[in-house]
Design an enzyme around this catalytic site. Structure first.
Site, PDB file in Angstrom:
ATOM      1  N   CYS A   2       0.604   6.203   8.205  1.00 61.58           N
ATOM      2  CA  CYS A   2      -0.221   7.258   8.768  1.00 61.58           C
ATOM      3  C   CYS A   2      -1.451   6.654   9.454  1.00 61.58           C
ATOM      4  O   CYS A   2      -2.055   5.718   8.943  1.00 61.58           O
ATOM      5  CB  CYS A   2      -0.706   8.270   7.736  1.00 61.58           C
ATOM      6  SG  CYS A   2       0.625   9.098   6.888  1.00 61.58           S
ATOM      7  N   ARG A  28       1.632   2.969  12.936  1.00 56.89           N
ATOM      8  CA  ARG A  28       1.371   3.195  11.511  1.00 56.89           C
ATOM      9  C   ARG A  28       2.280   4.249  10.903  1.00 56.89           C
ATOM     10  O   ARG A  28       2.314   4.433   9.693  1.00 56.89           O
ATOM     11  CB  ARG A  28      -0.093   3.603  11.302  1.00 56.89           C
ATOM     12  CG  ARG A  28      -1.081   2.535  11.690  1.00 56.89           C
ATOM     13  CD  ARG A  28      -2.481   3.027  11.484  1.00 56.89           C
ATOM     14  NE  ARG A  28      -2.791   3.196  10.090  1.00 56.89           N
ATOM     15  CZ  ARG A  28      -3.286   2.248   9.301  1.00 56.89           C
ATOM     16  NH1 ARG A  28      -3.537   1.061   9.803  1.00 56.89           N
ATOM     17  NH2 ARG A  28      -3.549   2.488   8.048  1.00 56.89           N
ATOM     18  N   TRP A  75       3.616   8.868   8.525  1.00 58.43           N
ATOM     19  CA  TRP A  75       4.740   8.203   7.869  1.00 58.43           C
ATOM     20  C   TRP A  75       4.860   8.908   6.517  1.00 58.43           C
ATOM     21  O   TRP A  75       4.000   8.758   5.653  1.00 58.43           O
ATOM     22  CB  TRP A  75       4.435   6.717   7.679  1.00 58.43           C
ATOM     23  CG  TRP A  75       5.577   5.935   7.113  1.00 58.43           C
ATOM     24  CD1 TRP A  75       6.606   5.371   7.809  1.00 58.43           C
ATOM     25  CD2 TRP A  75       5.812   5.609   5.739  1.00 58.43           C
ATOM     26  NE1 TRP A  75       7.457   4.723   6.950  1.00 58.43           N
ATOM     27  CE2 TRP A  75       6.995   4.852   5.681  1.00 58.43           C
ATOM     28  CE3 TRP A  75       5.135   5.889   4.547  1.00 58.43           C
ATOM     29  CZ2 TRP A  75       7.517   4.360   4.484  1.00 58.43           C
ATOM     30  CZ3 TRP A  75       5.658   5.411   3.356  1.00 58.43           C
ATOM     31  CH2 TRP A  75       6.843   4.654   3.331  1.00 58.43           C
ATOM     32  N   ASN A 101      -4.794   9.798   5.329  1.00 60.49           N
ATOM     33  CA  ASN A 101      -3.919   8.632   5.162  1.00 60.49           C
ATOM     34  C   ASN A 101      -4.123   8.139   3.733  1.00 60.49           C
ATOM     35  O   ASN A 101      -5.255   7.844   3.347  1.00 60.49           O
ATOM     36  CB  ASN A 101      -4.314   7.555   6.180  1.00 60.49           C
ATOM     37  CG  ASN A 101      -3.722   6.182   5.868  1.00 60.49           C
ATOM     38  OD1 ASN A 101      -4.338   5.171   6.124  1.00 60.49           O
ATOM     39  ND2 ASN A 101      -2.535   6.145   5.329  1.00 60.49           N
ATOM     40  N   GLY A 102      -3.029   8.059   2.978  1.00 54.94           N
ATOM     41  CA  GLY A 102      -3.156   7.595   1.592  1.00 54.94           C
ATOM     42  C   GLY A 102      -2.277   8.443   0.696  1.00 54.94           C
ATOM     43  O   GLY A 102      -1.403   9.183   1.160  1.00 54.94           O
ATOM     44  N   GLU A 477      13.759 -14.619   6.665  1.00 56.40           N
ATOM     45  CA  GLU A 477      13.049 -13.950   7.752  1.00 56.40           C
ATOM     46  C   GLU A 477      14.022 -13.538   8.868  1.00 56.40           C
ATOM     47  O   GLU A 477      13.918 -12.431   9.412  1.00 56.40           O
ATOM     48  CB  GLU A 477      11.944 -14.877   8.281  1.00 56.40           C
ATOM     49  CG  GLU A 477      11.106 -14.320   9.404  1.00 56.40           C
ATOM     50  CD  GLU A 477      10.387 -13.014   9.064  1.00 56.40           C
ATOM     51  OE1 GLU A 477      10.365 -12.593   7.901  1.00 56.40           O
ATOM     52  OE2 GLU A 477       9.875 -12.394  10.017  1.00 56.40           O
ATOM     53  N   LYS A 481      14.499  -9.678   9.966  1.00 64.58           N
ATOM     54  CA  LYS A 481      14.287  -9.215  11.350  1.00 64.58           C
ATOM     55  C   LYS A 481      15.502  -8.447  11.836  1.00 64.58           C
ATOM     56  O   LYS A 481      15.378  -7.359  12.389  1.00 64.58           O
ATOM     57  CB  LYS A 481      14.048 -10.387  12.312  1.00 64.58           C
ATOM     58  CG  LYS A 481      12.711 -11.050  12.355  1.00 64.58           C
ATOM     59  CD  LYS A 481      11.540 -10.193  12.700  1.00 64.58           C
ATOM     60  CE  LYS A 481      11.029  -9.482  11.490  1.00 64.58           C
ATOM     61  NZ  LYS A 481       9.872  -9.922  10.828  1.00 64.58           N
ATOM     62  N   GLU A 484      15.985  -5.017   9.968  1.00 65.92           N
ATOM     63  CA  GLU A 484      14.970  -3.960  10.120  1.00 65.92           C
ATOM     64  C   GLU A 484      14.914  -3.375  11.519  1.00 65.92           C
ATOM     65  O   GLU A 484      14.561  -2.220  11.687  1.00 65.92           O
ATOM     66  CB  GLU A 484      13.586  -4.429   9.669  1.00 65.92           C
ATOM     67  CG  GLU A 484      12.906  -5.393  10.586  1.00 65.92           C
ATOM     68  CD  GLU A 484      11.518  -5.776  10.092  1.00 65.92           C
ATOM     69  OE1 GLU A 484      10.824  -4.946   9.526  1.00 65.92           O
ATOM     70  OE2 GLU A 484      11.142  -6.947  10.293  1.00 65.92           O
ATOM     71  N   HIS A 500      28.206 -18.595  -4.956  1.00 67.82           N
ATOM     72  CA  HIS A 500      28.127 -17.973  -6.293  1.00 67.82           C
ATOM     73  C   HIS A 500      28.222 -16.450  -6.194  1.00 67.82           C
ATOM     74  O   HIS A 500      27.567 -15.740  -6.939  1.00 67.82           O
ATOM     75  CB  HIS A 500      26.832 -18.379  -6.991  1.00 67.82           C
ATOM     76  CG  HIS A 500      26.743 -19.849  -7.258  1.00 67.82           C
ATOM     77  ND1 HIS A 500      27.467 -20.480  -8.239  1.00 67.82           N
ATOM     78  CD2 HIS A 500      26.035 -20.826  -6.634  1.00 67.82           C
ATOM     79  CE1 HIS A 500      27.209 -21.778  -8.227  1.00 67.82           C
ATOM     80  NE2 HIS A 500      26.337 -22.006  -7.256  1.00 67.82           N
ATOM     81  N   LYS A 600       3.816   0.011  10.172  1.00 66.18           N
ATOM     82  CA  LYS A 600       3.261  -1.341  10.280  1.00 66.18           C
ATOM     83  C   LYS A 600       2.449  -1.738   9.059  1.00 66.18           C
ATOM     84  O   LYS A 600       2.536  -2.857   8.595  1.00 66.18           O
ATOM     85  CB  LYS A 600       2.393  -1.425  11.540  1.00 66.18           C
ATOM     86  CG  LYS A 600       1.840  -2.797  11.829  1.00 66.18           C
ATOM     87  CD  LYS A 600       2.903  -3.683  12.417  1.00 66.18           C
ATOM     88  CE  LYS A 600       2.419  -5.107  12.651  1.00 66.18           C
ATOM     89  NZ  LYS A 600       3.557  -6.022  12.729  1.00 66.18           N
TER      90      LYS A 600
HETATM   91  C1  F6R Z   1       8.650  -7.198   8.531  1.00 66.01           C
HETATM   92  C2  F6R Z   1       7.339  -6.662   8.265  1.00 66.01           C
HETATM   93  C3  F6R Z   1       7.001  -6.289   6.864  1.00 66.01           C
HETATM   94  C4  F6R Z   1       5.615  -6.822   6.510  1.00 66.01           C
HETATM   95  C5  F6R Z   1       5.185  -6.358   5.115  1.00 66.01           C
HETATM   96  C6  F6R Z   1       3.843  -6.939   4.725  1.00 66.01           C
HETATM   97  O1  F6R Z   1       8.817  -7.467   9.888  1.00 66.01           O
HETATM   98  O2  F6R Z   1       6.538  -6.520   9.144  1.00 66.01           O
HETATM   99  O3  F6R Z   1       7.955  -6.764   5.965  1.00 66.01           O
HETATM  100  O4  F6R Z   1       5.653  -8.219   6.586  1.00 66.01           O
HETATM  101  O5  F6R Z   1       5.109  -4.962   5.097  1.00 66.01           O
HETATM  102  O6  F6R Z   1       2.845  -6.576   5.622  1.00 66.01           O
HETATM  103  P1  F6R Z   1       1.460  -7.338   5.666  1.00 66.01           P
HETATM  104  O7  F6R Z   1       1.730  -8.719   6.135  1.00 66.01           O
HETATM  105  O8  F6R Z   1       0.624  -6.555   6.642  1.00 66.01           O
HETATM  106  O9  F6R Z   1       0.918  -7.320   4.282  1.00 66.01           O
END
Ligand code: F6R
Length: 605
Positions: A2, A28, A75, A101-102, A477, A481, A484, A500, A600
């Site tokens: 949010c 967000r 969100w 937001n929260g 990673e 990527k 997601e 395994h 984000k």
């Molecule tokens: C993946 C991604 C998330 C963040 C995670 C932590 O592409 O962006 O997995 O890495 O939510 O976010 P931060 O780094 O802001 O604590």
């Protein structure tokens, strides 16, 4: 999770300013959006489920009249995405509108009490109780700011809120507890926002609202009060920080692609970042007997890399831990423990909650973050920036690279302080100097290859990403990527573990992506490739230039510049995987900047 924004002006109609800022906050959360203004003694409000542009097309949010207003991009936490649950929320009579937001943890109890008093709730959100509680306090005859303050004292949980009132047309009252909030000052208006990059360009000065502060904003005045005592507090105004990048999309089709291509510049920023902050962090780390690196998602993967580098280079006992698991893992904590928290946003609740508990225990907490002034910078005894510039794409790309490079700098400094592995540290420094050009060529030489492979990958349901050693971080990673942004199910695994259990899934043409630099893992990874190949897997490899052996046994290869300091190979080997994820999402018709169900910054536990 949010984004909230509010704006009040003595001369301008504000709905366009709010609408434009909400577009910058959309990363967000983007399941619903809404805007409310005050005009001629009434509240005007429009909101709906959907992306901001769709809702604008249908409802014309940016046409609302008035010089004072608030907006929200959502969100969903409490209540599914719907028009009713979208913000702003209102009181019973539509005399005030509020964005939040929260998460309000005690909202069910409060809702019950309010309903018994005759309040009519229209949504399933936790946020609506705040509007009704303010209404209740206003009806008791309290001034607006006091009514808001008394309300907030009843809440348990986290919030950044902003409210407008039909009875006081040019006033916004906002407040903060855990969720981020800043005030922006410009010659034409005053505004409040969940973050700095969303502030309009005209904003020249900023006030970062602290936890437990309530702010009354009018076009020419700002008053900050303590939530606890109601006493006025001094204003701490700072000039808007020079951002090292910008939040414009430039000529790119998506932010994710732009941010992938920004990585050579990010590497340059990291190597130019002031040495004194790197040294400060390294000095604290070398004094520790054990270091835990904690983070979530991509930041956790950087923690895996960081622990390897600190252990190998500086001989510091370092362990990666998932922040949300920290409470349950019974990690040894004493005066010789240091926790280094990694968070791009600096607002991830799982990380912040762990840090607060650590602080209570007197454990030293350090941080690495991309957002100066974020909550994590206030919790840490020392912190270091990533200098990556704003990252708008929801999937982390350039900030992962910045984390790896900055951790390498810290490890080099720590090894110099301890006099451990000094030669290797020198070679890492040399790699860091070369990294902008190595990153640039790794990206440019693999764009076409990633596009080619994305055609095949976009038709797949599953994929494995496998590696050993420090590149387990790269494998995890790469898989994160891909899944997601393209929704192709992908699993990252240590390659040795694949036999395994996971290997049971492998059948003809099953994609297995191996990260295979010519380091100490090389021979064993070849063994794992052969096992998968024998079961019909489609082998993709990330290899170093000149590696004929793995190229020959692979069905498809990404070739990266050869790196002398193998510990740093993740910096280059992750790049084609970012490109692959991006192009696969595009080939499948998805928006990689706004993957479904994600946001984000994850400000809920
Ligand atoms: C993946 C991604 C998330 C963040 C995670 C932590 O592409 O962006 O997995 O890495 O939510 O976010 P931060 O780094 O802001 O604590």
């Amino acid at each position: 999770m949010c984004g909230i924004f509010g704006c009040t002006s003595s001369r301008l109609s504000v709905s366009t300013v709010i609408y434009e800022s909400l577009k910058r906050l959309e990363y967000r959360g983007y399941d619903s959006v809404g805007l409310a203004t005050t005009h001629n003694g009434s509240i005007y409000l429009k909101k709906d489920q959907g992306r901001i542009r769709e809702v604008e097309e249908n409802l014309h949010l940016s046409f609302l009249p008035g010089r004072c207003g608030i907006g929200h991009t959502r969100w969903a936490t409490h209540g599914a995405p719907s028009k009713e649950n979208a913000h702003p929320v209102t009181d019973c009579n539509g005399m005030l509108a509020l964005v939040h937001n929260g998460v309000i943890e005690n909202y069910l109890e409060l809702k019950d009490q309010l309903q018994k008093l005759g309040h009519r709730m229209r949504s399933r959100t936790d946020s609506e109780v705040i509007a009704h509680l303010i209404e209740m306090h206003v009806k008791q005859g309290l001034p607006l700011d006091e009514a808001v303050r008394r309300t907030l004292l009843l809440l348990k949980g986290s919030y950044a809120i902003a409210a407008i009132f039909a009875s006081d047309e040019d006033t916004i009252i906002c407040a903060r507890m855990e969720s981020p909030l800043v005030i922006g000052l410009s010659p034409n208006f005053v505004c409040c926002s969940s973050d700095i990059p969303a502030l309009p360009k005209e904003v020249e000065k900023i006030i970062v609202v602290e936890n437990g502060e309530i702010v009354v904003i009018r076009p020419h005045t700002i008053i900050i009060k303590s939530l606890e005592t109601g006493q006025e507090l001094p204003l701490k105004v700072t000039l808007r920080e020079e951002m090292t990048g910008d939040a414009d999309i430039g000529g790119f089709t998506h932010y994710m692609l732009k941010e992938i291509h920004e990585q050579p510049q990010v590497a340059l920023n990291v190597i130019k970042a002031p040495a004194k902050f790197v040294t400060q962090l390294a000095e604290k780390l070398v004094k520790a007997e054990r270091v835990y690196l904690i983070g979530c998602g991509t930041s956790y993967h950087a923690c895996i890399f960081g622990s390897h580098v600190l252990r190998f280079l500086a001989k510091i006992d370092s362990f990666p831990l998932i922040a949300s698991e920290f409470d349950y893992c019974n990690a040894s904590l004493d005066a010789k423990t240091v926790v280094l928290a990694l968070s791009q946003s600096g607002e991830t609740m799982d990380v912040l909650s762990a840090l607060k508990r650590l602080q209570d225990l007197g454990i030293e907490v350090l941080a690495l973050t991309n957002v100066m002034g974020s909550s994590i910078t206030r919790l840490a005894s020392a912190y270091l920036g990533l200098y990556a510039g704003p990252e708008i794409g929801v999937a982390a790309t350039k900030t992962f690279t910045a984390q790896l490079l900055m951790l390498a700098r810290v490890a080099v400094e720590a090894s110099n302080i301890k006099g451990e592995n000094v030669d290797y540290a020198k070679r890492i420094e040399e790699f860091l100097r070369q990294s902008p050009s190595a990153i640039k060529s790794s990206i440019s030489s693999n764009v076409r290859r990633a596009q080619e492979l994305s055609v095949k990958m976009s038709l797949k349901d599953h994929a494995f990403f496998l590696a050993r050693g420090v590149n387990v971080a790269t494998a995890l990673e790469g898989a994160l990527k891909l899944k997601e942004v393209s929704y192709v199910h992908a699993e990252g695994y240590p390659a040795g573990e694949s036999k395994h259990g996971p290997i049971a899934l492998v059948e003809e043409d099953y994609p297995c992506v191996f990260i295979c630099p010519q380091d100490e893992t090389y021979d064993k990874v070849i063994g794992n490739i052969m096992e998968m190949k024998a079961r019909g897997a489609f082998i993709v490899s990330c290899i170093e230039e000149g590696d004929k052996e793995v190229k020959e046994i692979s069905d498809f290869s990404f070739v990266l510049p050869s790196v002398e300091v193998k510990m740093l190979t993740p910096v280059l080997h992750v790049l084609p995987l970012q490109l692959l994820a991006y192009y696969t999402a595009v080939a499948r018709g998805f928006d990689p900047d706004k993957p479904r169900n994600l946001a984000k910054s994850v400000t809920v536990p």
